[in-house]
Scaffold this motif. Structure first.
Motif, PDB file in Angstrom:
ATOM      1  N   SER A  90     -25.338-101.895  27.720  1.00  0.00           N
ATOM      2  CA  SER A  90     -26.451-100.957  27.512  1.00  0.00           C
ATOM      3  C   SER A  90     -27.213-101.230  26.219  1.00  0.00           C
ATOM      4  CB  SER A  90     -25.945 -99.515  27.533  1.00  0.00           C
ATOM      5  OG  SER A  90     -24.975 -99.326  26.525  1.00  0.00           O
ATOM      6  N   ALA A  91     -26.568-101.811  25.214  1.00  0.00           N
ATOM      7  CA  ALA A  91     -27.244-102.125  23.953  1.00  0.00           C
ATOM      8  C   ALA A  91     -27.928-103.486  23.988  1.00  0.00           C
ATOM      9  CB  ALA A  91     -26.240-102.082  22.804  1.00  0.00           C
ATOM     10  N   GLU A  92     -27.753-104.222  25.068  1.00  0.00           N
ATOM     11  CA  GLU A  92     -28.310-105.556  25.250  1.00  0.00           C
ATOM     12  C   GLU A  92     -27.857-106.525  24.151  1.00  0.00           C
ATOM     13  OE1 GLU A  92     -32.535-105.380  25.960  1.00  0.00           O
ATOM     14  OE2 GLU A  92     -32.279-103.892  27.536  1.00  0.00           O
ATOM     15  N   VAL A  93     -26.595-106.384  23.759  1.00  0.00           N
ATOM     16  CA  VAL A  93     -25.985-107.284  22.794  1.00  0.00           C
ATOM     17  C   VAL A  93     -25.147-108.333  23.509  1.00  0.00           C
ATOM     18  CG1 VAL A  93     -24.342-107.431  20.862  1.00  0.00           C
ATOM     19  CG2 VAL A  93     -25.965-105.536  20.982  1.00  0.00           C
ATOM     20  N   PHE A 149     -20.778 -96.504  28.566  1.00  0.00           N
ATOM     21  CA  PHE A 149     -20.452 -96.029  27.220  1.00  0.00           C
ATOM     22  C   PHE A 149     -19.253 -96.736  26.601  1.00  0.00           C
ATOM     23  CE2 PHE A 149     -21.742 -92.359  29.881  1.00  0.00           C
ATOM     24  CZ  PHE A 149     -23.057 -92.297  29.459  1.00  0.00           C
ATOM     25  N   GLY A 150     -18.296 -97.146  27.410  1.00  0.00           N
ATOM     26  CA  GLY A 150     -17.052 -97.705  26.896  1.00  0.00           C
ATOM     27  C   GLY A 150     -17.104 -99.205  26.708  1.00  0.00           C
ATOM     28  N   GLU A 151     -16.043 -99.733  26.141  1.00  0.00           N
ATOM     29  CA  GLU A 151     -15.961-101.168  25.889  1.00  0.00           C
ATOM     30  C   GLU A 151     -15.164-101.851  26.990  1.00  0.00           C
ATOM     31  OE1 GLU A 151     -15.047-102.379  21.915  1.00  0.00           O
ATOM     32  OE2 GLU A 151     -15.940-100.570  21.097  1.00  0.00           O
ATOM     33  N   PHE A 152     -15.601-101.649  28.216  1.00  0.00           N
ATOM     34  CA  PHE A 152     -14.979-102.335  29.338  1.00  0.00           C
ATOM     35  C   PHE A 152     -16.002-102.542  30.439  1.00  0.00           C
ATOM     36  CE2 PHE A 152     -14.217 -97.870  29.926  1.00  0.00           C
ATOM     37  CZ  PHE A 152     -14.303 -97.648  31.281  1.00  0.00           C
ATOM     38  N   ILE A 157     -21.409-103.721  42.616  1.00  0.00           N
ATOM     39  CA  ILE A 157     -20.609-102.715  41.917  1.00  0.00           C
ATOM     40  C   ILE A 157     -21.548-101.911  41.025  1.00  0.00           C
ATOM     41  CG2 ILE A 157     -18.820-102.317  40.180  1.00  0.00           C
ATOM     42  CD1 ILE A 157     -17.528-104.882  40.979  1.00  0.00           C
ATOM     43  N   ARG A 158     -21.336-100.585  40.966  1.00  0.00           N
ATOM     44  CA  ARG A 158     -22.100 -99.731  40.053  1.00  0.00           C
ATOM     45  C   ARG A 158     -21.221 -98.604  39.545  1.00  0.00           C
ATOM     46  NH1 ARG A 158     -24.885-103.399  40.168  1.00  0.00           N
ATOM     47  NH2 ARG A 158     -27.037-103.602  40.707  1.00  0.00           N
ATOM     48  N   PHE A 159     -21.365 -98.291  38.253  1.00  0.00           N
ATOM     49  CA  PHE A 159     -20.778 -97.075  37.707  1.00  0.00           C
ATOM     50  C   PHE A 159     -21.729 -95.925  37.990  1.00  0.00           C
ATOM     51  CE2 PHE A 159     -18.188 -99.823  34.974  1.00  0.00           C
ATOM     52  CZ  PHE A 159     -16.979 -99.145  35.011  1.00  0.00           C
ATOM     53  N   THR A 160     -21.190 -94.718  38.134  1.00  0.00           N
ATOM     54  CA  THR A 160     -22.046 -93.542  38.208  1.00  0.00           C
ATOM     55  C   THR A 160     -22.714 -93.396  36.845  1.00  0.00           C
ATOM     56  OG1 THR A 160     -20.147 -92.142  37.629  1.00  0.00           O
ATOM     57  CG2 THR A 160     -20.684 -92.356  39.978  1.00  0.00           C
ATOM     58  N   PRO A 161     -23.892 -92.743  36.785  1.00  0.00           N
ATOM     59  CA  PRO A 161     -24.607 -92.647  35.501  1.00  0.00           C
ATOM     60  C   PRO A 161     -23.787 -92.043  34.362  1.00  0.00           C
ATOM     61  CG  PRO A 161     -26.060 -92.045  37.290  1.00  0.00           C
ATOM     62  CD  PRO A 161     -24.683 -92.212  37.898  1.00  0.00           C
ATOM     63  N   ASP A 162     -22.858 -91.132  34.679  1.00  0.00           N
ATOM     64  CA  ASP A 162     -22.025 -90.548  33.622  1.00  0.00           C
ATOM     65  C   ASP A 162     -20.833 -91.436  33.271  1.00  0.00           C
ATOM     66  OD1 ASP A 162     -20.309 -90.187  35.785  1.00  0.00           O
ATOM     67  OD2 ASP A 162     -20.215 -88.007  35.588  1.00  0.00           O
ATOM     68  N   GLY A 163     -20.666 -92.561  33.977  1.00  0.00           N
ATOM     69  CA  GLY A 163     -19.591 -93.493  33.692  1.00  0.00           C
ATOM     70  C   GLY A 163     -18.228 -93.062  34.193  1.00  0.00           C
TER      71      GLY A 163
END
Length: 126
Positions: A17-20, A60-63, A97-103
């Motif tokens: 999400s941070a495009e890093v 949001f998470g690191e995975f 594959i997609r996460f729900t918007p709330d993760g």
């Protein structure tokens, strides 16, 4: 900019999400994590037995999660540098594959014409 290092065709890509960071999955099942600011590979991951066809960072998470023609969905922890869960259920390869918007949950679609919703909450990993 070119990010080199795969020895087989790249079949899937995803940005955090941070495009890093960017993930690249290959036809041999290998996954590479690249740092865009440093223009270098951070990590090479193996675990799929065939084509890595889908990748998605958690919002949001690191995975992240990956899907493959081997029918498995894998959850990877970037900090622990490896796979922390493998989910089975598709009878043919995974195409998206997609996460729900709330993760909270992850959804996968497969070449078996099925959508699977993994109801395990991912909030505890953040």
């Amino acid at each position: 900019m070119s990010l080199c290092g795969h020895t087989s065709p790249v079949e899937s890509l995803a940005f955090d999400s941070a495009e890093v960071f960017v993930l690249a999955g290959s036809s041999t099942g290998g996954i590479k994590l690249w740092d865009l600011e440093e223009t270098k590979m951070v990590r090479g991951l193996t675990g799929h037995r065939s084509n890595c066809t889908a990748l998605e960072f958690h919002p949001f998470g690191e995975f992240f999660v990956s899907g493959s023609m081997d029918t498995n969905l894998k959850v990877w922890d970037i900090r622990k540098k490896g796979c922390i869960h493998t989910y089975k259920g598709h009878t043919r390869g995974i195409s998206t594959i997609r996460f729900t918007p709330d993760g909270r949950w992850v959804v996968s679609g497969g070449f078996d014409n099925v959508v699977k919703v993994n109801l395990e909450s991912y909030h505890h990993l953040c």
